[in-house]
Design a protein around this motif. Structure first.
Motif, PDB file in Angstrom:
ATOM      1  N   LEU A  48     -14.368   7.574  -9.561  1.00  0.00           N
ATOM      2  CA  LEU A  48     -14.121   6.510  -8.468  1.00  0.00           C
ATOM      3  C   LEU A  48     -15.092   5.415  -8.997  1.00  0.00           C
ATOM      4  O   LEU A  48     -15.965   5.426  -9.251  1.00  0.00           O
ATOM      5  CB  LEU A  48     -14.632   7.253  -7.348  1.00  0.00           C
ATOM      6  CG  LEU A  48     -14.710   6.169  -6.010  1.00  0.00           C
ATOM      7  CD1 LEU A  48     -13.377   5.890  -5.669  1.00  0.00           C
ATOM      8  CD2 LEU A  48     -15.406   6.716  -4.727  1.00  0.00           C
ATOM      9  N   THR A  62      -9.839  -3.992  -2.407  1.00  0.00           N
ATOM     10  CA  THR A  62      -9.661  -5.203  -1.240  1.00  0.00           C
ATOM     11  C   THR A  62      -8.924  -6.101  -1.529  1.00  0.00           C
ATOM     12  O   THR A  62      -8.873  -6.484  -2.880  1.00  0.00           O
ATOM     13  CB  THR A  62     -11.015  -5.462  -0.413  1.00  0.00           C
ATOM     14  OG1 THR A  62     -11.699  -6.160  -1.601  1.00  0.00           O
ATOM     15  CG2 THR A  62     -12.017  -4.291  -0.051  1.00  0.00           C
ATOM     16  N   SER A 103      -7.259   3.548   3.197  1.00  0.00           N
ATOM     17  CA  SER A 103      -7.955   2.954   2.353  1.00  0.00           C
ATOM     18  C   SER A 103      -7.400   3.051   0.926  1.00  0.00           C
ATOM     19  O   SER A 103      -6.689   4.121   0.587  1.00  0.00           O
ATOM     20  CB  SER A 103      -9.440   3.513   2.119  1.00  0.00           C
ATOM     21  OG  SER A 103      -9.535   4.918   1.719  1.00  0.00           O
ATOM     22  N   VAL A 104      -7.557   2.222   0.046  1.00  0.00           N
ATOM     23  CA  VAL A 104      -6.995   2.157  -1.272  1.00  0.00           C
ATOM     24  C   VAL A 104      -8.499   2.081  -2.319  1.00  0.00           C
ATOM     25  O   VAL A 104      -9.170   1.295  -2.206  1.00  0.00           O
ATOM     26  CB  VAL A 104      -6.245   0.998  -1.666  1.00  0.00           C
ATOM     27  CG1 VAL A 104      -5.873   0.968  -3.092  1.00  0.00           C
ATOM     28  CG2 VAL A 104      -4.784   0.993  -0.531  1.00  0.00           C
ATOM     29  N   LYS A 105      -8.404   3.204  -3.154  1.00  0.00           N
ATOM     30  CA  LYS A 105      -9.607   3.335  -4.047  1.00  0.00           C
ATOM     31  C   LYS A 105      -9.159   3.171  -5.398  1.00  0.00           C
ATOM     32  O   LYS A 105      -8.156   3.702  -5.817  1.00  0.00           O
ATOM     33  CB  LYS A 105     -10.396   4.652  -3.908  1.00  0.00           C
ATOM     34  CG  LYS A 105     -10.722   4.600  -2.349  1.00  0.00           C
ATOM     35  CD  LYS A 105     -11.765   5.744  -2.383  1.00  0.00           C
ATOM     36  CE  LYS A 105     -11.983   6.226  -0.838  1.00  0.00           C
ATOM     37  NZ  LYS A 105     -13.025   5.003  -0.270  1.00  0.00           N
ATOM     38  N   CYS A 106     -10.121   2.635  -6.298  1.00  0.00           N
ATOM     39  CA  CYS A 106      -9.658   2.391  -7.825  1.00  0.00           C
ATOM     40  C   CYS A 106     -10.474   3.541  -8.460  1.00  0.00           C
ATOM     41  O   CYS A 106     -11.672   3.964  -8.242  1.00  0.00           O
ATOM     42  CB  CYS A 106     -10.198   1.065  -8.461  1.00  0.00           C
ATOM     43  SG  CYS A 106      -9.823   0.936 -10.245  1.00  0.00           S
ATOM     44  N   TYR A 107      -9.651   4.402  -9.620  1.00  0.00           N
ATOM     45  CA  TYR A 107     -10.392   5.329 -10.114  1.00  0.00           C
ATOM     46  C   TYR A 107     -10.084   4.776 -11.687  1.00  0.00           C
ATOM     47  O   TYR A 107      -9.005   4.344 -12.214  1.00  0.00           O
ATOM     48  CB  TYR A 107      -9.467   6.633 -10.018  1.00  0.00           C
ATOM     49  CG  TYR A 107      -9.920   7.252  -8.609  1.00  0.00           C
ATOM     50  CD1 TYR A 107     -10.714   8.351  -8.539  1.00  0.00           C
ATOM     51  CD2 TYR A 107      -9.271   6.880  -7.527  1.00  0.00           C
ATOM     52  CE1 TYR A 107     -11.151   8.550  -7.150  1.00  0.00           C
ATOM     53  CE2 TYR A 107      -9.325   7.228  -6.265  1.00  0.00           C
ATOM     54  CZ  TYR A 107     -10.274   8.133  -6.110  1.00  0.00           C
ATOM     55  OH  TYR A 107     -10.541   8.607  -4.980  1.00  0.00           O
ATOM     56  N   LYS A 115       1.061  -1.188   0.204  1.00  0.00           N
ATOM     57  CA  LYS A 115      -0.067   0.025   0.097  1.00  0.00           C
ATOM     58  C   LYS A 115       0.963   1.063  -0.003  1.00  0.00           C
ATOM     59  O   LYS A 115       0.488   2.199  -0.657  1.00  0.00           O
ATOM     60  CB  LYS A 115      -0.834   0.068   1.323  1.00  0.00           C
ATOM     61  CG  LYS A 115      -1.979  -0.638   1.128  1.00  0.00           C
ATOM     62  CD  LYS A 115      -2.941  -0.719   2.358  1.00  0.00           C
ATOM     63  CE  LYS A 115      -4.577  -1.223   2.176  1.00  0.00           C
ATOM     64  NZ  LYS A 115      -5.245  -1.069   3.574  1.00  0.00           N
ATOM     65  N   GLY A 170     -14.394   2.242  -7.133  1.00  0.00           N
ATOM     66  CA  GLY A 170     -14.677   1.752  -5.680  1.00  0.00           C
ATOM     67  C   GLY A 170     -13.715   1.397  -4.789  1.00  0.00           C
ATOM     68  O   GLY A 170     -12.423   1.756  -5.257  1.00  0.00           O
ATOM     69  N   ASP A 171     -13.774   0.972  -3.726  1.00  0.00           N
ATOM     70  CA  ASP A 171     -12.637   0.364  -2.909  1.00  0.00           C
ATOM     71  C   ASP A 171     -11.908  -0.572  -3.378  1.00  0.00           C
ATOM     72  O   ASP A 171     -12.390  -1.446  -4.022  1.00  0.00           O
ATOM     73  CB  ASP A 171     -13.044   0.352  -1.529  1.00  0.00           C
ATOM     74  CG  ASP A 171     -13.514   1.405  -0.817  1.00  0.00           C
ATOM     75  OD1 ASP A 171     -13.004   2.405  -1.217  1.00  0.00           O
ATOM     76  OD2 ASP A 171     -14.401   1.309   0.105  1.00  0.00           O
ATOM     77  N   ARG A 176      -3.767   5.442  -3.006  1.00  0.00           N
ATOM     78  CA  ARG A 176      -3.761   5.192  -1.502  1.00  0.00           C
ATOM     79  C   ARG A 176      -4.299   6.648  -0.801  1.00  0.00           C
ATOM     80  O   ARG A 176      -3.696   7.770  -1.158  1.00  0.00           O
ATOM     81  CB  ARG A 176      -2.486   4.956  -0.954  1.00  0.00           C
ATOM     82  CG  ARG A 176      -2.287   5.131   0.565  1.00  0.00           C
ATOM     83  CD  ARG A 176      -0.744   4.933   0.932  1.00  0.00           C
ATOM     84  NE  ARG A 176       0.230   5.529  -0.079  1.00  0.00           N
ATOM     85  CZ  ARG A 176       0.362   6.820  -0.049  1.00  0.00           C
ATOM     86  NH1 ARG A 176       0.005   7.455   0.905  1.00  0.00           N
ATOM     87  NH2 ARG A 176       1.354   7.469  -0.631  1.00  0.00           N
ATOM     88  N   HIS A 177      -5.253   6.506   0.097  1.00  0.00           N
ATOM     89  CA  HIS A 177      -5.774   7.697   0.603  1.00  0.00           C
ATOM     90  C   HIS A 177      -5.123   7.813   2.200  1.00  0.00           C
ATOM     91  O   HIS A 177      -4.641   6.571   2.916  1.00  0.00           O
ATOM     92  CB  HIS A 177      -7.423   7.684   0.970  1.00  0.00           C
ATOM     93  CG  HIS A 177      -8.112   7.963  -0.669  1.00  0.00           C
ATOM     94  ND1 HIS A 177      -8.328   9.250  -1.111  1.00  0.00           N
ATOM     95  CD2 HIS A 177      -8.164   7.297  -1.788  1.00  0.00           C
ATOM     96  CE1 HIS A 177      -8.595   9.278  -2.250  1.00  0.00           C
ATOM     97  NE2 HIS A 177      -8.603   8.112  -2.693  1.00  0.00           N
TER      98      HIS A 177
END
Length: 788
Positions: A381, A386, A368-372, A340, A383-384, A363-364
């Motif tokens: 965005l 995982t 959290s790690v979100k996909c764009y 991460k 979603g998250d 990485r926020h």
């Protein structure tokens, strides 16, 4: 009782910057007896914070730089706030002034270090342009400077030794130099094994330095390194004296998320490090009351105090501890095999995508790690993200080496008189790339490559590395329809192996019996995804029908005085597009006639020229009789179409010895012109990257020349600053990788790592899944970063 960082706790957090805080400094004294704090950020702003009780409030924001703030210095004698930036300028403000009193211009790249000079109203600056400058500003506002020239890479650190009347600089070339006021070198200190990021004069004519090798070094008056302070586990970015605790007390910070305290006389670390919630603690300074100020990659300025009355409330301290605990848990947390902490932060969303549908993991700050996804000109965005995390070292059975886990850590004996060297390796890793990295890190002869790689294969039970088959058909991925545009084609593609979908050239094939390809198998694995690359790339495709039509169209618009020719001349020229054209003097004379056409009509002629010069005898005749290079090189400043064809022409010329000889004789001029190109189509980006890649191949196949490697590295770095096409980025990464395998490898690495933006881009390209067609970008990026 000796001071200790254990006595320090968070006092307050200064919130206001939207991106990394790259610089902090102590500002002017306040009437109440306190001191203001200055901070500079990647958000291009500088903020002045004034004390109010145990807190600080934002009193002023300065926004005159065009790029991020890299350093801040407060010249107390003049009450000047001096800010250095990635825009290559230094802004000087009067305390509480809203606009610059003066802007110093002259450096050729980022200004990354500042200090007061020996004389009143003077400054010393360090820059990525490999120079330092001593600036003097007269009472009338006139500016003069003395250049300190001698570093071979970026000057990251500067200091002034007033008692000795000397300046000190440290650079990405790992060297520390002493200078007099005239700009003359006085002394060279060697000892750091990576970029020097900070230098500081101490008592008794001693010196302290720090760098990317994660070590602080204490140098005595004779220039001997008599003490090393180890504790940081990654780059050290900044250090500062804490005179309130004693002249021997220094604090430091770096890429390992920590702030640390040292006694530089004994070499002892004073207390446990203070971890930060962000990855990079970029800068540190100390107030006269002993409080410590840090600037961090999470965009927060923090003040730490050893005085209980100035420490934050229990609630604030608990919140900070929770953030730190989250950060520590993230250090080894992985998603899909990617740490991460190695993923880009939200700032990655400020850059446009390279293609519709591109995805990016970000990485926020909350962990959290979100996909764009890049859609219709915006990052949207999805979603998250995982995924399961790996086990501990104990449960995984892996071995630890330099803080990282590996499936194997071999002991390699290279001498009867020296202890074994550790060779780490993970299953699934390319044995040849692991061997290449091992050779670089331990300064071993390149001749050991096969021996080390075969040792890994034998002792790790690694099976043979298989080669992925590239597509055998050709499809132009850039130009649509059937209209003629520079570089478009669908015929005359050279085959005889796997066809490169961007140049039409044959890539390495396992079925090839070519001797050169047999050599490549030891270096280039999995479909040509690693380096060094030893097969020159050429642009071979051409739709001769459409080229001829375009030339006829242009010819019809010309008058006799402008160079109009008969149709037989145009037909003669077309013969030069053949794979093995005859040495026909008529065709060559026809081509030289067409090269005299107005520049706006030349691109189809240049399209033919870049095919003709693949043939070494034709190249020789064109250049010896007509100096065609002298004719076409100026077109690098012309239209985009002409630029594209000239760069392709230069790339193709490098495929044979005669072409390399003539291009090398004019290389500085060519690199300057190619480097001045700052925007262009995907085709142009790929052409420039291929030109650089071919130049690096010439250095891997012969004894590398330092001056060539240096200018080529500079060119690739400049290209990576603006190129977005993935194939262009891939070839640029291959070019850098090629140079790391030469005798100039360390200098190349120093040049690249000194440019933060490019390093950030390489990490982003490596860590962002690129999809099936460009997974090679991830692969070559991993190999390249490992070599660093």
């Amino acid at each position: 009782m000796e001071p200790s960082l254990d006595n320090y706790k968070l006092s307050c957090e200064l919130l206001g910057h939207s991106m990394d805080v790259r610089a902090v400094a102590v500002g002017a004294a306040t009437p109440e007896g306190g001191q203001s704090i200055l901070s500079g950020s990647r958000d291009k702003s500088t903020k002045v914070w004034k004390p109010s009780g145990n807190e600080y409030f934002e009193s002023l924001t300065l926004q005159d730089h065009k790029n991020f703030i890299s350093f801040i210095y407060f010249l107390e004698s003049e009450q000047w706030i001096c800010t250095a930036s990635n825009d290559a300028t230094i802004c000087i403000y009067k305390q509480d002034g809203f606009v610059p009193l003066l802007t110093l211009k002259g450096h050729g790249s980022t200004v990354c270090a500042l200090a007061g000079g020996l004389e009143p109203r003077s400054l010393i600056s360090g820059s990525w342009d490999k120079t330092a400058r001593v600036w003097t500003i007269s009472e009338a506002g006139d500016v003069s400077f003395v250049a300190l020239e001698g570093h071979e890479a970026a000057v990251w650190a500067v200091a002034t030794l007033k008692e000795q009347q000397k300046y000190v600089t440290g650079g990405a070339d790992k060297n520390i130099y002493y200078w007099n006021a005239k700009g003359e070198k006085l002394r060279l200190l060697k000892g750091h094994t990576d970029c020097v990021r900070g230098v500081m004069g101490l008592d008794a004519n001693t010196l302290l330095s720090c760098g990317n090798d994660a070590v602080l070094r204490f140098w005595n008056e004779d220039g001997e390194c008599v003490r090393e302070m180890n504790g940081h586990t990654n780059y050290i970015y900044s250090m500062a004296r804490n005179r309130a605790l004693g002249d021997q007390v220094v604090v430091s910070c770096g890429e390992d998320s920590t702030l640390r305290m040292w006694n530089v006389i004994t070499g002892d670390e004073l207390g446990a490090p203070i971890f930060h919630p962000g990855i990079s603690v970029w800068s540190v300074t100390c107030l006269q009351n002993g409080d410590i100020v840090t600037g961090c990659s999470d965009g927060v300025v923090r003040v730490f105090s050893h005085v209980p009355a100035r420490q934050a409330s229990e609630l604030v301290l608990k919140a900070f501890d929770l953030e730190v605990a989250t950060r520590k848990s993230q250090i080894n947390e992985e998603i899909g095999g990617i740490k991460k902490t190695e993923l880009p932060g939200p700032e990655a969303l400020l850059s446009n995508g390279t293609r519709e549908g591109q995805t990016k993991m970000v990485r926020h700050a909350d962990g959290s790690v979100k996909c764009y996804s890049w859609t219709l000109g915006n990052w949207n965005l999805v979603g998250d993200v995982t995924g399961g995390t790996g086990g501990t070292q104990l449960s995984s059975g892996k071995k630890l080496h330099e803080g990282k886990e590996y499936d194997f850590v071999f002991n390699v004996d290279i001498s009867d008189t020296e202890p074994p060297i550790k060779l780490p390796y993970n299953r699934g890793e390319d044995p040849w790339q692991a061997a290449q990295t091992f050779i670089h890190r331990n300064n071993l002869p390149q001749a050991y490559l096969d021996q080390v790689a075969n040792f890994i294969v034998k002792n790790s039970n690694s099976g043979p590395v298989t080669m992925e088959q590239a597509p055998t058909g050709y499809q132009d991925p850039f130009t649509g329809g059937s209209r003629y545009v520079p570089g478009s084609s669908n015929t005359n593609v050279r085959s005889g192996g796997n066809v490169d979908p961007f140049t039409g050239a044959s890539s390495y094939s396992t079925a090839s019996s070519n001797a050169q390809s047999q050599v490549d198998v030891n270096f280039v694995r999995s479909g040509d995804k690693h380096f060094p690359v030893s097969s020159y790339r050429t642009f071979d495709t051409c739709d001769t029908k459409k080229v001829l039509e375009k030339m006829m169209e242009f010819n019809g618009k010309l008058g006799p005085a402008d160079g109009r020719v008969g149709e037989e001349v145009l037909l003669a020229v077309i013969k030069l597009t053949e794979q093995s054209p005859e040495l026909d003097l008529t065709s060559l004379e026809a081509l030289t006639l067409l090269l005299r056409w107005p520049a706006s009509f030349q691109f189809p002629v240049l399209d033919i020229l870049r095919l003709a010069v693949r043939n070494e005898p034709i190249f020789s005749m064109l250049n010896n009789s007509h100096n065609f290079l002298g004719t076409v090189i100026p077109q690098l400043t012309g239209s985009a179409a002409n630029q594209l064809m000239v760069v392709r022409c230069l790339a193709n010329s490098l495929s044979h010895a005669t072409g390399r000889q003539h291009v090398m004789s004019r290389l500085p001029e060519i690199i300057d012109l190619v480097g001045a190109i700052k925007t262009g189509s995907a085709n142009l980006q790929i052409a420039v990257a291929t030109f650089y890649l071919n130049l690096t191949i010439s250095q891997t196949l012969n004894v590398a020349k330092s001056e060539v490697c240096h200018v080529v590295t500079s060119g690739v770095v400049e290209l990576l600053k603006w190129a977005k096409d993935l194939e262009a980025c891939y070839r640029s990464m291959q070019a850098i990788g090629n140079l790391t395998t030469t005798s100039c490898g360390q200098e190349t690495i120093a040049q690249v790592v000194s440019v933060d933006y490019v390093m950030d881009k390489l990490r982003e390209l490596t860590n962002t899944p690129q999809g099936e067609n460009f997974s090679k970008v991830n692969t070559v990026g991993q190999a390249l970063l490992a070599a660093f």
